[in-house]
Structures are given as structure tokens and as C-alpha cells.
Design a protein around this motif. Structure first.
Motif, PDB file in Angstrom:
ATOM      1  N   PRO A   1       0.794  -1.248   0.000  1.00 13.47           N
ATOM      2  CA  PRO A   1       0.000   0.000   0.000  1.00 13.47           C
ATOM      3  C   PRO A   1       0.818   1.287   0.000  1.00 13.47           C
ATOM      4  CG  PRO A   1      -0.213  -1.177   2.088  1.00 13.47           C
ATOM      5  CD  PRO A   1       0.447  -2.105   1.145  1.00 13.47           C
ATOM      6  N   ILE A   2       2.033   1.263   0.531  1.00 12.03           N
ATOM      7  CA  ILE A   2       2.853   2.476   0.539  1.00 12.03           C
ATOM      8  C   ILE A   2       3.154   2.937  -0.882  1.00 12.03           C
ATOM      9  CG2 ILE A   2       5.141   3.391   1.129  1.00 12.03           C
ATOM     10  CD1 ILE A   2       3.346   3.203   3.528  1.00 12.03           C
ATOM     11  N   LEU A   3       3.232   1.992  -1.821  1.00 10.96           N
ATOM     12  CA  LEU A   3       3.581   2.339  -3.193  1.00 10.96           C
ATOM     13  C   LEU A   3       2.499   3.152  -3.893  1.00 10.96           C
ATOM     14  CD1 LEU A   3       5.827   0.307  -2.639  1.00 10.96           C
ATOM     15  CD2 LEU A   3       5.453  -0.643  -4.924  1.00 10.96           C
ATOM     16  N   TYR A   4       1.296   3.215  -3.333  1.00 21.19           N
ATOM     17  CA  TYR A   4       0.214   3.948  -3.986  1.00 21.19           C
ATOM     18  C   TYR A   4       0.278   5.452  -3.712  1.00 21.19           C
ATOM     19  CZ  TYR A   4      -1.332  -0.878  -4.065  1.00 21.19           C
ATOM     20  OH  TYR A   4      -1.370  -2.231  -4.236  1.00 21.19           O
ATOM     21  N   ARG A   5       1.221   5.848  -2.868  1.00 23.23           N
ATOM     22  CA  ARG A   5       1.463   7.264  -2.578  1.00 23.23           C
ATOM     23  C   ARG A   5       0.184   8.005  -2.160  1.00 23.23           C
ATOM     24  NH1 ARG A   5       5.639   5.814  -5.722  1.00 23.23           N
ATOM     25  NH2 ARG A   5       7.611   6.909  -5.494  1.00 23.23           N
ATOM     26  N   MET A   6      -0.566   7.376  -1.279  1.00 19.19           N
ATOM     27  CA  MET A   6      -1.737   8.018  -0.686  1.00 19.19           C
ATOM     28  C   MET A   6      -1.353   8.566   0.678  1.00 19.19           C
ATOM     29  SD  MET A   6      -4.734   5.187  -1.337  1.00 19.19           S
ATOM     30  CE  MET A   6      -5.146   4.561  -2.953  1.00 19.19           C
ATOM     31  N   ASN A   7      -1.982   9.656   1.095  1.00 20.04           N
ATOM     32  CA  ASN A   7      -1.786  10.073   2.478  1.00 20.04           C
ATOM     33  C   ASN A   7      -2.521   9.083   3.380  1.00 20.04           C
ATOM     34  OD1 ASN A   7      -4.560  10.897   2.782  1.00 20.04           O
ATOM     35  ND2 ASN A   7      -4.066  12.829   1.788  1.00 20.04           N
TER      36      ASN A   7
ATOM     37  N   TYR B   1       7.618  -5.399   3.283  1.00 14.87           N
ATOM     38  CA  TYR B   1       7.827  -5.315   1.834  1.00 14.87           C
ATOM     39  C   TYR B   1       9.213  -4.751   1.537  1.00 14.87           C
ATOM     40  CZ  TYR B   1       6.873  -4.138  -3.066  1.00 14.87           C
ATOM     41  OH  TYR B   1       6.921  -4.053  -4.432  1.00 14.87           O
ATOM     42  N   SER B   2       9.745  -5.144   0.389  1.00 14.48           N
ATOM     43  CA  SER B   2      11.137  -4.847   0.028  1.00 14.48           C
ATOM     44  C   SER B   2      11.558  -3.403   0.251  1.00 14.48           C
ATOM     45  CB  SER B   2      11.374  -5.199  -1.443  1.00 14.48           C
ATOM     46  OG  SER B   2      11.474  -6.584  -1.605  1.00 14.48           O
ATOM     47  N   THR B   3      10.784  -2.465  -0.288  1.00 20.93           N
ATOM     48  CA  THR B   3      11.245  -1.075  -0.321  1.00 20.93           C
ATOM     49  C   THR B   3      10.742  -0.232   0.842  1.00 20.93           C
ATOM     50  OG1 THR B   3       9.387  -0.463  -1.762  1.00 20.93           O
ATOM     51  CG2 THR B   3      11.442  -1.123  -2.827  1.00 20.93           C
ATOM     52  N   TYR B   4      10.054  -0.851   1.793  1.00 19.98           N
ATOM     53  CA  TYR B   4       9.573  -0.081   2.941  1.00 19.98           C
ATOM     54  C   TYR B   4      10.721   0.349   3.843  1.00 19.98           C
ATOM     55  CZ  TYR B   4       4.690  -1.599   2.239  1.00 19.98           C
ATOM     56  OH  TYR B   4       3.429  -1.821   1.759  1.00 19.98           O
ATOM     57  N   GLN B   5      10.587   1.527   4.404  1.00 14.16           N
ATOM     58  CA  GLN B   5      11.421   1.937   5.520  1.00 14.16           C
ATOM     59  C   GLN B   5      10.793   1.384   6.798  1.00 14.16           C
ATOM     60  OE1 GLN B   5      14.329   3.600   4.836  1.00 14.16           O
ATOM     61  NE2 GLN B   5      13.683   3.286   2.707  1.00 14.16           N
TER      62      GLN B   5
ATOM     63  N   LEU C   1      -6.865  -6.991  10.478  1.00 17.39           N
ATOM     64  CA  LEU C   1      -6.377  -7.673   9.290  1.00 17.39           C
ATOM     65  C   LEU C   1      -5.058  -8.368   9.619  1.00 17.39           C
ATOM     66  CD1 LEU C   1      -6.945  -4.727   6.785  1.00 17.39           C
ATOM     67  CD2 LEU C   1      -8.406  -6.750   7.027  1.00 17.39           C
ATOM     68  N   PHE C   2      -4.795  -9.496   8.978  1.00 16.73           N
ATOM     69  CA  PHE C   2      -3.513 -10.137   9.230  1.00 16.73           C
ATOM     70  C   PHE C   2      -2.401  -9.408   8.473  1.00 16.73           C
ATOM     71  CE2 PHE C   2      -5.082 -13.002   5.707  1.00 16.73           C
ATOM     72  CZ  PHE C   2      -4.113 -12.702   4.763  1.00 16.73           C
ATOM     73  N   VAL C   3      -1.178  -9.604   8.926  1.00 18.68           N
ATOM     74  CA  VAL C   3       0.003  -9.011   8.305  1.00 18.68           C
ATOM     75  C   VAL C   3       0.629 -10.035   7.371  1.00 18.68           C
ATOM     76  CG1 VAL C   3       2.367  -8.228   8.723  1.00 18.68           C
ATOM     77  CG2 VAL C   3       0.497  -7.391  10.156  1.00 18.68           C
ATOM     78  N   SER C   4       0.863  -9.616   6.135  1.00 17.23           N
ATOM     79  CA  SER C   4       1.569 -10.446   5.169  1.00 17.23           C
ATOM     80  C   SER C   4       2.871  -9.749   4.782  1.00 17.23           C
ATOM     81  CB  SER C   4       0.702 -10.699   3.930  1.00 17.23           C
ATOM     82  OG  SER C   4       1.337 -11.601   3.035  1.00 17.23           O
ATOM     83  N   GLY C   5       3.720 -10.475   4.069  1.00 14.29           N
ATOM     84  CA  GLY C   5       4.986  -9.876   3.661  1.00 14.29           C
ATOM     85  C   GLY C   5       5.587 -10.583   2.471  1.00 14.29           C
ATOM     86  N   GLY C   6       6.257  -9.806   1.621  1.00 12.89           N
ATOM     87  CA  GLY C   6       6.878 -10.412   0.454  1.00 12.89           C
ATOM     88  C   GLY C   6       7.932  -9.512  -0.158  1.00 12.89           C
ATOM     89  N   SER C   7       8.811 -10.134  -0.907  1.00 15.00           N
ATOM     90  CA  SER C   7       9.903  -9.384  -1.535  1.00 15.00           C
ATOM     91  C   SER C   7       9.474  -8.720  -2.835  1.00 15.00           C
ATOM     92  CB  SER C   7      11.077 -10.325  -1.826  1.00 15.00           C
ATOM     93  OG  SER C   7      10.708 -11.293  -2.801  1.00 15.00           O
ATOM     94  N   ASP C   8       8.464  -9.284  -3.524  1.00 14.18           N
ATOM     95  CA  ASP C   8       8.091  -8.867  -4.885  1.00 14.18           C
ATOM     96  C   ASP C   8       9.251  -9.162  -5.833  1.00 14.18           C
ATOM     97  OD1 ASP C   8       6.460  -7.941  -6.877  1.00 14.18           O
ATOM     98  OD2 ASP C   8       6.365  -5.867  -6.199  1.00 14.18           O
ATOM     99  N   TYR C   9       9.814 -10.343  -5.671  1.00 18.64           N
ATOM    100  CA  TYR C   9      10.966 -10.773  -6.464  1.00 18.64           C
ATOM    101  C   TYR C   9      10.581 -10.959  -7.927  1.00 18.64           C
ATOM    102  CZ  TYR C   9      14.783 -13.840  -8.022  1.00 18.64           C
ATOM    103  OH  TYR C   9      15.839 -14.392  -8.697  1.00 18.64           O
ATOM    104  N   HIS C  10      11.425 -10.405  -8.838  1.00 21.26           N
ATOM    105  CA  HIS C  10      11.211 -10.531 -10.283  1.00 21.26           C
ATOM    106  C   HIS C  10      12.448 -11.052 -11.009  1.00 21.26           C
ATOM    107  CE1 HIS C  10       7.701  -7.960  -9.537  1.00 21.26           C
ATOM    108  NE2 HIS C  10       7.307  -8.163 -10.773  1.00 21.26           N
ATOM    109  N   GLY C  11      13.443 -11.529 -10.286  1.00 25.16           N
ATOM    110  CA  GLY C  11      14.659 -11.999 -10.928  1.00 25.16           C
ATOM    111  C   GLY C  11      15.444 -10.858 -11.550  1.00 25.16           C
ATOM    112  N   GLU C  12      15.933 -11.058 -12.770  1.00 27.40           N
ATOM    113  CA  GLU C  12      16.776 -10.072 -13.434  1.00 27.40           C
ATOM    114  C   GLU C  12      16.027  -8.804 -13.832  1.00 27.40           C
ATOM    115  OE1 GLU C  12      20.152 -10.167 -13.822  1.00 27.40           O
ATOM    116  OE2 GLU C  12      19.894 -11.869 -12.469  1.00 27.40           O
ATOM    117  N   ASN C  13      14.714  -8.839 -13.810  1.00 29.82           N
ATOM    118  CA  ASN C  13      13.961  -7.618 -14.125  1.00 29.82           C
ATOM    119  C   ASN C  13      14.007  -6.604 -12.992  1.00 29.82           C
ATOM    120  OD1 ASN C  13      13.222  -8.215 -16.741  1.00 29.82           O
ATOM    121  ND2 ASN C  13      11.327  -9.238 -16.156  1.00 29.82           N
ATOM    122  N   LYS C  14      14.347  -7.067 -11.791  1.00 24.24           N
ATOM    123  CA  LYS C  14      14.539  -6.163 -10.653  1.00 24.24           C
ATOM    124  C   LYS C  14      15.714  -6.720  -9.858  1.00 24.24           C
ATOM    125  CE  LYS C  14       9.742  -4.523 -10.231  1.00 24.24           C
ATOM    126  NZ  LYS C  14       8.564  -4.360  -9.334  1.00 24.24           N
ATOM    127  N   THR C  15      16.897  -6.473 -10.347  1.00 24.56           N
ATOM    128  CA  THR C  15      18.082  -7.102  -9.768  1.00 24.56           C
ATOM    129  C   THR C  15      18.356  -6.668  -8.329  1.00 24.56           C
ATOM    130  OG1 THR C  15      19.462  -5.363 -10.758  1.00 24.56           O
ATOM    131  CG2 THR C  15      19.193  -7.393 -12.015  1.00 24.56           C
TER     132      THR C  15
END
Length: 285
Positions: free
Chosen positions: A194-200, A223-227, A243-257
Motif C-alpha cells: 500500500p505504501i507504493l500507492y502514494r496516498m496520504n 515489503y522490500s522497499t519499505y522503511q 487484518l492479518f500481516v503479510s509480507g513479500g519481496s516482490d521478487y522478479h529476478g533479473e527484471n529487478k536485480t
């Protein structure tokens, strides 16, 4: 009980990743993960291969998907976990998504060739990306591999990023509809990054409240890019709306090295106990 580390947001060559489902399983085992969710964009074609590859290992493969949605003119994503990849209604909808993507990609490639003057054609793009859902990342990699553009980043910033001249929007469902599809197929629905949606925070709270009313189950709070502050705020939001807490890297291989499986852009171990909470919610459906 699941122990160790997990990753609940991963992409393969079936959408815009560069590792096959089998290669992802091998990497997950090598990395020491105990569970991994394959969450390709609007597609579950790689789930069966991943499950087959994981046989004989201790790795749990969670059948998942990442559905593209639209909310008040903004693209947001809904991750489904423990989704039945053979559910007929879901598969019908996914075929509609795929048909829409095909036409969108054709138009985008036509614009890149005819308006931007780049040497690209749709048949060649498909030939280099067999048996996968082609996304903008595939188009970008094609242009880089054929020496048309210097980097994938440049393709997005100059040609096919959301505000660029050769971008073509694609059909999306509402997040409420995505939640319904995920539940219908036996899964649990997670609001992705959700942070990536740049909402207040007020607007984000409003969105989560609406989606909670539609049956939202969890938030991707790790999430990968969260502070660290982002992660804390998302965990607080999850608690606020039960709500439960989930987490993931959003891994894309060489498309996001810069993103590593299980770790993201930093040492970001996702604790396995989070998965136990998700499994409890799954049993509701």
C-alpha cells in the motif's frame, strides 16, 4: 507449524519475472525459505510446475496470484493466497484479463514501432517470451536485449511508464471484485504494497475501511522497499482493521536485480509465524 523464513510475493516467467517456477523453487530451497507464494500477475499458470518442483523438499508452495485493480483512477494490486488455480470462474476472468493484455501489448508495440521509431514487432516479442503473460517488463527487456534502449529503467521513464507517450492502459477490475474472486476460489485477499500507492494516511485508511467491508483479509506490511516507519505504520493499520500481516519481496529476478528472494532490498526476513495467522483466516472460507 511453519518455521524459518517465508516469502509471500514472488513472480516467475509466467508473468514478468525471469526465473521459471522450477528455478524459483530451487532458489527458495537454496535460500532456506520454508514457504513461498507464487503470485504472478493475473495468472496462475506456474503454480502446478512449482508444486511439482517442490516435491521431496520441505518447501511449502502457496498457490497465489496478484490481480490488477483500479481505485479512483489509481492502479492498486490485490494478492490472493491459497487460491484454487483450477477454479472455473476465476479462470474465465483470467482469460478475459489475458485477452485484454494481448490487445494492449499489440497497441503499445505498434506505438513504439510507428511513433517512437524503435525496432520491435509483436510476433518477435511473443517468440522470445513463450508461455507467459507478457507485461511491460517483457517489452522493456526486449528493447534492451536488441540494443534499442540502454536500460530497462530508461524504457519506463521515457517510453512506457504510466505517464509516458507510448503507454497504453489495460482493463482492470475493482479491488472489491478482486476480493470476491479470490474468496470464491478459496483464497485470502491481501492489499499489496500500500505504501507504493502514494496516498496520504487518511486516504489509505479510507481505502482499507472500504475494502475491509468487502472482505479484505490482510495487508502486505512487510515489503522490500519499505522503511522501518512504513512497516510500523502498515502493521498499525492492519491491527486497526483486524487484518492479518503479510509480507513479500516482490521478487522478479533479473527484471529487478536489486530485489533478492526472501530478503528484498535489505535484510528483510519475513517470519514464518505470520503464515500461521494467514492459515487461520484461510480456514474461514
Amino acid at each position: 507449524m511453519t518455521t524459518g523464513r517465508i516469502d509471500l510475493h514472488v513472480h516467475s516467467t509466467c508473468s514478468d519475472g525471469t526465473d521459471t517456477p522450477t528455478e524459483l523453487v530451487e532458489l527458495a530451497v537454496e535460500t532456506g525459505l520454508s514457504a513461498m507464494a507464487l503470485t504472478d500477475h493475473d495468472c496462475m499458470d506456474g503454480v502446478a510446475e512449482a508444486m511439482e518442483a517442490a516435491k521431496g523438499t520441505e518447501l511449502e508452495i502457496i498457490p497465489g496470484i496478484e490481480i490488477s485493480c483500479e481505485y479512483e483512477g489509481k492502479e492498486i494490486h490485490m494478492v490472493g493466497l491459497y487460491v484454487d488455480d483450477g477454479h472455473s470462474v476465476l479462470q474465465t476472468k483470467l482469460r478475459e484479463f489475458r485477452d485484454s493484455r494481448f490487445r494492449r501489448n499489440e497497441i503499445m508495440v505498434e506505438k513504439l514501432r510507428n511513433e517512437a521509431g524503435l525496432d520491435i514487432d509483436y510476433d518477435s516479442l511473443v517468440a522470445e517470451n513463450p508461455d507467459c503473460v507478457i507485461t511491460r517488463a517483457n517489452i522493456a527487456r526486449y528493447l534492451v536485449n536488441h540494443g534499442q534502449v540502454k536500460s530497462i529503467e530508461q524504457v519506463f521513464t521515457k517510453y512506457i511508464g504510466d505517464d509516458c507517450p507510448y503507454f497504453v492502459p489495460r482493463a482492470k477490475v475493482s479491488p472489491q471484485e478482486a476480493i470476491g474472486l479470490i474468496h470464491m476460489a478459496g483464497g485470502v485477499a491481501v492489499l499489496a504494497h500500500p505504501i507504493l500507492y502514494r496516498m496520504n494516511m487518511q486516504r489509505l485508511e479510507n481505502l482499507v475501511e472500504i475494502l475491509k467491508g468487502a472482505g479484505l483479509d490482510g495487508i502486505e506490511a512487510v515489503y522490500s522497499t519499505y522503511q522501518l516507519g512504513d512497516e510500523a505504520n502498515m502493521k498499525k493499520l492492519a491491527k486497526q482493521f483486524d487484518l492479518f500481516v503479510s509480507g513479500g519481496s516482490d521478487y522478479h529476478g533479473e527484471n529487478k536485480t536489486y530485489i533478492k528472494l526472501g530478503d528484498g532490498t535489505r535484510h528483510m526476513p519475513i517470519p514464518a509465524y505470520l503464515l500461521e495467522n494467514i492459515k487461520e483466516r484461510k480456514n474461514v472460507y
